[in-house]
Design an enzyme around this catalytic site. Structure first.
Site, PDB file in Angstrom:
ATOM      1  N   LEU A  57       0.808  -1.216   0.000  1.00 44.96           N
ATOM      2  CA  LEU A  57       0.000   0.000   0.000  1.00 44.96           C
ATOM      3  C   LEU A  57       0.846   1.275   0.000  1.00 44.96           C
ATOM      4  O   LEU A  57       0.355   2.371   0.277  1.00 44.96           O
ATOM      5  CB  LEU A  57      -0.973  -0.014   1.194  1.00 44.96           C
ATOM      6  N   SER A  80       3.464   2.316   1.899  1.00 45.35           N
ATOM      7  CA  SER A  80       3.726   3.040   3.151  1.00 45.35           C
ATOM      8  C   SER A  80       5.126   3.655   3.163  1.00 45.35           C
ATOM      9  O   SER A  80       5.296   4.773   3.657  1.00 45.35           O
ATOM     10  CB  SER A  80       3.493   2.161   4.375  1.00 45.35           C
ATOM     11  N   ALA A  94       6.856   4.811   0.620  1.00 42.66           N
ATOM     12  CA  ALA A  94       6.835   6.012  -0.224  1.00 42.66           C
ATOM     13  C   ALA A  94       6.104   7.139   0.492  1.00 42.66           C
ATOM     14  O   ALA A  94       6.564   8.289   0.506  1.00 42.66           O
ATOM     15  CB  ALA A  94       6.155   5.704  -1.556  1.00 42.66           C
ATOM     16  N   ASP A  98       5.250   5.160  -6.801  1.00 43.00           N
ATOM     17  CA  ASP A  98       4.590   5.340  -5.501  1.00 43.00           C
ATOM     18  C   ASP A  98       4.749   6.764  -4.972  1.00 43.00           C
ATOM     19  O   ASP A  98       3.819   7.335  -4.407  1.00 43.00           O
ATOM     20  CB  ASP A  98       5.174   4.367  -4.466  1.00 43.00           C
TER      21      ASP A  98
HETATM   22  O1  PMV Z   1       4.394  -3.358  -2.803  1.00 42.26           O
HETATM   23  P1  PMV Z   1       4.800  -1.950  -3.010  1.00 42.26           P
HETATM   24  O2  PMV Z   1       3.885  -0.938  -2.401  1.00 42.26           O
HETATM   25  O3  PMV Z   1       6.216  -1.717  -2.636  1.00 42.26           O
HETATM   26  O4  PMV Z   1       4.622  -1.656  -4.589  1.00 42.26           O
HETATM   27  C1  PMV Z   1       5.605  -2.002  -5.482  1.00 42.26           C
HETATM   28  C2  PMV Z   1       5.224  -1.765  -6.934  1.00 42.26           C
HETATM   29  C3  PMV Z   1       6.323  -2.331  -7.864  1.00 42.26           C
HETATM   30  O5  PMV Z   1       5.900  -2.102  -9.203  1.00 42.26           O
HETATM   31  C4  PMV Z   1       6.468  -3.827  -7.659  1.00 42.26           C
HETATM   32  C5  PMV Z   1       7.653  -1.663  -7.613  1.00 42.26           C
HETATM   33  C6  PMV Z   1       7.832  -0.255  -8.160  1.00 42.26           C
HETATM   34  O6  PMV Z   1       8.830   0.358  -7.779  1.00 42.26           O
HETATM   35  O7  PMV Z   1       7.014   0.225  -8.970  1.00 42.26           O
END
Ligand code: PMV
Length: 331
Positions: A115, A117, A119, A160
């Protein structure tokens, strides 16, 4: 730059990836939505020359003369707080200052479940610290926060931090930036936290390994992901929810192919669809984490969905979620 005040507050929303996670790292488009769950940060200047973060996770850590010390909590405190202290230090250094700071972090975003968090923490800290000096610029916040987020996971696409800074819905390409999407209808979204934490960095490496070992297949999957995101962009703009749900289901198949889904996620996705959802997929890095669901927006369907899928049937929760249109807020 001179200080204009000695304390500041900022908050930043988490996010869901509606389309294109993982493939976005390889410059394919993704669609993201900011969600109405925030990380709140308050910053006070102190005269100790150290940057201390106190998080509501029960963790406290401090950075002084490039050395990070855990003051409360286990090694987890270092993993979570050291990059965030460094994030604050970098903003101070950009503004030519070597101050000490006390930072309080209060989050209503569960961490390590896709989700955004980390970022949101980087965005809120960057904004709060920069606002000690002047009115911060959103493009600067997002770029600086993304640099700091790369201390947490080095291959981050930067998506993010963009969505957390600007809010709303966006179509994002790493090399081109983002365009906002004006949705014709409010999206009726549900979120399920599987309760299983993941490491984004590990999942991103495992996808890289898949890509290196299956070059041709990955190329094909990336083209399919790009097509899905492009169609989804149109479907959101035109308010074609059934199409959008269908595209989410197609996207989930690609995520299964690259190995980031698991039995629990697949089972939950099936359960969501069996209970009337138009579409369901994992969101974020996968390997546990969260699932995003598009539900027909009438009361009857919503009742059936949340009753059928249940709130406490798994370790996680299933909740309705709304898009946040504010992005980062500074007070
Ligand atoms: O799971 P999260 O919130 O860290 O989302 C990562 C999204 C990815 O595409 C897997 C990584 C990115 O940097 O975009």
């Amino acid at each position: 730059m001179r200080l204009r005040r000695s304390s500041a507050r900022a908050s930043a929303p988490g996010k869901v990836v509606l389309f294109g996670e993982h493939f976005v790292i390889y410059n394919n488009p993704a669609i993201l939505a900011a969600i109405k769950r925030r990380v709140n940060v308050s910053v006070h200047v102190n005269d100790t020359a150290s940057i201390t973060i106190n998080s509501d996770l029960g963790l406290v850590g401090s950075l002084k003369d490039s050395r990070f010390k855990v003051l409360k909590g286990t090694t987890e405190a270092k993993t979570i707080l050291a990059p965030l202290c460094e994030c604050a230090r970098r903003v101070l250094s950009e503004r030519g200052c070597n101050l000490g700071l006390d930072i309080e972090l209060v989050s209503n975003l569960p961490e390590s479940v896709g989700l955004g968090s980390s970022a949101a923490c980087c965005v809120a800290i960057t904004a709060a610290v920069d606002s000690l000096f002047h009115n911060p610029d959103r493009y600067w916040i997002s770029a600086k926060a993304a640099e700091s987020e790369r201390l947490i996971h080095k291959d981050s696409s930067g998506a993010d931090c963009n969505i957390s800074t600007f809010g709303g819905l966006m179509y994002f390409i790493k090399s081109k930036g983002f365009k906002k999407i004006h949705s014709k209808k409010e999206l009726s979204l549900g979120l399920i936290n599987t309760g299983k934490k993941h490491s984004t960095a590990n999942l991103v490496s495992s996808v890289k390994e898949f890509k290196d070992n299956n070059r041709f297949s990955f190329k094909v999957l990336a083209i399919l992901s790009k097509n899905i995101s492009q169609k989804a962009y149109v479907a959101i703009k035109e308010g074609d929810e059934k199409m959008l749900g269908n595209l989410m289901n197609q996207n989930q198949v690609l995520l299964q192919e690259i190995g980031v889904s698991d039995k629990k996620i697949d089972g939950l996705v099936d359960k969501c669809l069996a209970n009337g959802a138009w579409g369901a997929k994992l969101t974020g890095a996968g390997g546990g984490g969260s699932i995003i669901v598009l539900i027909p927006p009438n009361e009857y369907s919503l009742k059936i969905f949340f009753h059928g899928v249940g709130k406490n049937m798994w370790s996680g929760e299933s909740i309705p979620v709304k898009v946040d249109y504010n992005g980062v807020l500074v007070a």
